[in-house]
Design a protein around this motif. Structure first.
Motif, PDB file in Angstrom:
ATOM      1  N   GLU A  29       4.725 113.198  40.172  1.00 24.71           N
ATOM      2  CA  GLU A  29       5.613 112.514  41.174  1.00 24.71           C
ATOM      3  C   GLU A  29       4.650 111.439  41.827  1.00 24.71           C
ATOM      4  O   GLU A  29       3.217 111.748  41.929  1.00 24.71           O
ATOM      5  N   ALA A  30       5.314 110.658  42.559  1.00 22.95           N
ATOM      6  CA  ALA A  30       4.450 109.455  43.173  1.00 22.95           C
ATOM      7  C   ALA A  30       5.109 109.031  44.233  1.00 22.95           C
ATOM      8  O   ALA A  30       6.576 108.967  44.327  1.00 22.95           O
ATOM      9  N   ARG A  31       4.684 108.501  45.227  1.00 22.60           N
ATOM     10  CA  ARG A  31       5.374 107.576  46.356  1.00 22.60           C
ATOM     11  C   ARG A  31       5.683 106.330  46.021  1.00 22.60           C
ATOM     12  O   ARG A  31       4.886 105.594  45.187  1.00 22.60           O
ATOM     13  N   VAL A  32       6.284 105.515  46.860  1.00 23.49           N
ATOM     14  CA  VAL A  32       7.016 104.227  46.574  1.00 23.49           C
ATOM     15  C   VAL A  32       5.874 103.333  46.543  1.00 23.49           C
ATOM     16  O   VAL A  32       5.704 102.593  45.618  1.00 23.49           O
ATOM     17  N   THR A  33       5.135 103.351  47.514  1.00 23.46           N
ATOM     18  CA  THR A  33       3.805 102.581  47.737  1.00 23.46           C
ATOM     19  C   THR A  33       3.023 102.654  46.524  1.00 23.46           C
ATOM     20  O   THR A  33       2.434 101.598  45.969  1.00 23.46           O
ATOM     21  N   GLU A  34       2.401 104.013  46.061  1.00 23.96           N
ATOM     22  CA  GLU A  34       1.576 103.986  44.776  1.00 23.96           C
ATOM     23  C   GLU A  34       2.162 103.532  43.623  1.00 23.96           C
ATOM     24  O   GLU A  34       1.331 102.841  42.957  1.00 23.96           O
ATOM     25  N   ILE A  35       3.633 103.639  43.585  1.00 24.62           N
ATOM     26  CA  ILE A  35       4.203 103.167  42.279  1.00 24.62           C
ATOM     27  C   ILE A  35       4.039 101.544  42.314  1.00 24.62           C
ATOM     28  O   ILE A  35       3.818 101.181  41.249  1.00 24.62           O
ATOM     29  N   ALA A  36       4.274 101.080  43.360  1.00 25.22           N
ATOM     30  CA  ALA A  36       4.144  99.544  43.374  1.00 25.22           C
ATOM     31  C   ALA A  36       2.927  98.944  43.331  1.00 25.22           C
ATOM     32  O   ALA A  36       2.950  97.727  42.741  1.00 25.22           O
ATOM     33  N   SER A  42       6.098  92.070  45.069  1.00 25.93           N
ATOM     34  CA  SER A  42       6.447  92.793  46.211  1.00 25.93           C
ATOM     35  C   SER A  42       6.784  94.134  46.182  1.00 25.93           C
ATOM     36  O   SER A  42       7.313  94.518  45.392  1.00 25.93           O
ATOM     37  N   LEU A  43       6.420  94.890  47.140  1.00 22.31           N
ATOM     38  CA  LEU A  43       7.011  96.200  47.423  1.00 22.31           C
ATOM     39  C   LEU A  43       8.570  96.218  47.552  1.00 22.31           C
ATOM     40  O   LEU A  43       9.090  97.046  46.659  1.00 22.31           O
ATOM     41  N   ASN A  44       9.350  95.258  47.933  1.00 22.95           N
ATOM     42  CA  ASN A  44      10.692  95.497  47.917  1.00 22.95           C
ATOM     43  C   ASN A  44      11.094  95.220  46.651  1.00 22.95           C
ATOM     44  O   ASN A  44      12.098  95.723  46.253  1.00 22.95           O
TER      45      ASN A  44
END
Lengths: 107, 107
Positions: A29-36, A42-44
């Motif tokens: 598993e990973a956080r949104v920011t890590e994935i991005a 963009s992160l969005n």
DNA sequence: AAGATATTCAACCTATTAGTTGAATATGCA
DNA sequence: TGCATATTCAACTAATAGGTTGAATATCTT
């Protein structure tokens, strides 16, 4: 599998960014920011891709404070595989006459 | 498989009309009009779906006079299956710690 | 030649995707 | 409290999907 679920799964899998996200999540598993981070967008934009993966239920979200951890849910992928394998069975069993003749000649 | 090819294949498979067309073609090649008949939409709409299937190379076209015969090409489906199976292997081997513990407990 | 049939092309409409930027919300920390 | 961090929401744009109708093209039939 209901057709709408399969629609959503196949659509989710039709984008290379989303396939890369799924691949990333195979190592845990990973956080949104890590994935991005690895993506040149963009992160969005990545956040929206994740939402499409969630819509297909290919990923699950667990919130811990302000962090959202994403992980894989294998079920829709299993069902997509099932549809494809079923088709492949039929496709192979419905070759045209020439191909059947060739196949028989091998025996 | 190149990512663009996989993109096109998965996108083609994300629509129920197109999946139904593929299914129809498992019982042998068929003309555009024949393929369109069961669907509650215009011939033109079905013609466009067929074009998307061709773009993904899931179907091939053979012209005989004014008739166009469509047939299945298994290769892109094989490659989609390959991608999914590869993912499934990884997904199964990367369960989280709890799940691994449970799996080991079974032994 | 003329008409019917098979199919695509072109133009149009609406909804959705895929991206952007900027603001909002929620949480963590000094 | 006040500031930084994590993430989403909202609004916008451009491209594509999925459908329509009408016209064009090619072929078959009489």
């Amino acid at each position: 599998m209901q057709t709408a679920a399969l629609d959503a799964t196949m659509l989710a899998l039709s984008d290379p960014t989303r396939r890369a996200i799924l691949n990333r999540l195979t190592s845990g598993e990973a956080r949104v920011t890590e994935i991005a981070a690895p993506f040149a967008m963009s992160l969005n934009a990545v956040s929206k891709h994740i939402q499409m993966l969630e819509r297909a239920e290919l990923v699950r979200r667990r919130k811990s404070g302000r962090e959202h951890f994403l992980s894989l849910n294998p079920k829709p992928l299993d069902e997509a595989a099932e549809w494809i394998e079923q088709q492949r069975t039929f496709w192979n069993s419905s070759l045209d006459a020439l191909e059947r003749a060739l196949a028989e000649h091998k025996d």
